[in-house]
Design an enzyme around this catalytic site. Structure first.
Site, PDB file in Angstrom:
ATOM      1  N   SER A 142       0.668  -1.019  -0.125  1.00 57.46           N
ATOM      2  CA  SER A 142       0.205  -0.039  -0.083  1.00 57.46           C
ATOM      3  C   SER A 142       0.561   2.011   0.668  1.00 57.46           C
ATOM      4  O   SER A 142       1.725   1.354   0.680  1.00 57.46           O
ATOM      5  CB  SER A 142      -0.691  -0.440   1.221  1.00 57.46           C
ATOM      6  OG  SER A 142      -1.507   1.234   1.247  1.00 57.46           O
ATOM      7  N   TYR A 157      -1.603  -0.951  10.560  1.00 56.93           N
ATOM      8  CA  TYR A 157      -2.163  -1.061   8.847  1.00 56.93           C
ATOM      9  C   TYR A 157      -1.214  -0.701   8.008  1.00 56.93           C
ATOM     10  O   TYR A 157      -0.524  -1.145   7.092  1.00 56.93           O
ATOM     11  CB  TYR A 157      -3.097  -1.082   8.240  1.00 56.93           C
ATOM     12  CG  TYR A 157      -3.381  -1.382   6.853  1.00 56.93           C
ATOM     13  CD1 TYR A 157      -4.339  -1.993   6.446  1.00 56.93           C
ATOM     14  CD2 TYR A 157      -2.828   0.118   5.603  1.00 56.93           C
ATOM     15  CE1 TYR A 157      -4.014  -2.143   4.898  1.00 56.93           C
ATOM     16  CE2 TYR A 157      -3.352  -0.420   4.296  1.00 56.93           C
ATOM     17  CZ  TYR A 157      -3.567  -1.710   4.116  1.00 56.93           C
ATOM     18  OH  TYR A 157      -4.574  -1.634   2.784  1.00 56.93           O
TER      19      TYR A 157
END
Length: 252
Positions: A142, A157
């Protein structure tokens, strides 16, 4: 025929990757978590386009289930493709989690760690004996792990996605002698079921977010799926150990 294993392919980026890889003449073993219908629909779509695919259940956060999953993969390879090995692995399965550091519990921290880092690590380890030499692995990371996209609430995350980026480099080093290339793709904000289907529930946020992208819109699953398919194909044969941001210039 080459065969790829694509995890988390019942929707979004994983489903796009499975379809794009299949469109290049590669057989696909795709996995689903809770969305069995989505997995079966992805298989049907691949078959409708003339490809071959099998859907298998997988809980990426349950490492105890990996030996049985490996056997299911081996069985699918023998039954559908008359092969003992597969060529490519796309580690895409995972889930989101958002909380400020001061509100983060150990339970949520551990859940994310199992799903986003421990799971892909040990799944790759479990499947390595079935991987053919000369194949490719792509890990979905990401761009939240990159300095220019830091957003409050995504500390765990993003940190875990950053860990997968580092893991990608080490996998490339260790698997290189077998001719296995390993790269990661770092999507930006993409219209998927991410964060409990946030974009579908709150479509009003999309135009505002789009202003942060040099290309003027948020991502679509195929924007990333096509890159993943390219990386596992012959066109990507000289690319390894790279983390490729695929975000349309988010926060450029």
């Amino acid at each position: 025929m080459q065969v790829a294993v694509v995890t988390g392919a019942s929707s979004g980026i994983g489903r796009s990757a499975a379809l794009q890889i299949a469109a290049r003449g590669v057989g696909v073993i795709l996995t689903y978590g809770s969305n069995r219908q989505g997995g079966e629909e992805a298989v049907a779509e691949i078959e409708k386009r003339g490809g071959t695919a099998v859907a298998l259940p997988l809980d990426i956060s349950d490492t105890a289930g990996f030996p049985a999953f490996r056997e299911a993969v081996a069985d699918a390879l023998r039954t559908t493709w008359q092969r003992d090995t597969f060529d490519h692995l796309v580690n895409n399965a995972g889930f989101a989690g958002e909380s400020m550091i001061e509100d983060t519990t150990e339970e949520s921290f551990d859940r994310l760690t199992r799903g986003l880092f421990k799971g892909p690590f040990f799944l790759t380890r479990a499947l390595l004996p079935l991987m053919a030499d000369g194949g490719a692995i792509v890990n979905t990371t990401s761009n939240s792990a990159l300095p220019h996209v830091t957003a409050p609430g995504y500390s765990v995350y993003a940190s875990l996605k950053g860990a997968v980026t580092v893991l990608t480099r080490y996998m490339a080093k260790e698997f290189g002698p077998r001719g296995i290339r390993v790269n990661s793709v770092a999507p930006g904000a993409t219209r998927t079921r991410f964060a409990d289907n946030a974009f579908e529930r709150h479509p009003e946020i999309i135009p505002e977010m789009a202003r942060a992208f040099a290309l003027g819109r948020i991502g679509e699953p195929d924007d990333i799926g096509m890159v993943i398919a390219t990386l596992v194909s012959e066109e990507g044969r000289w690319i390894t150990a790279q983390n490729i941001e695929v975000s349309g210039g988010q926060n450029l």
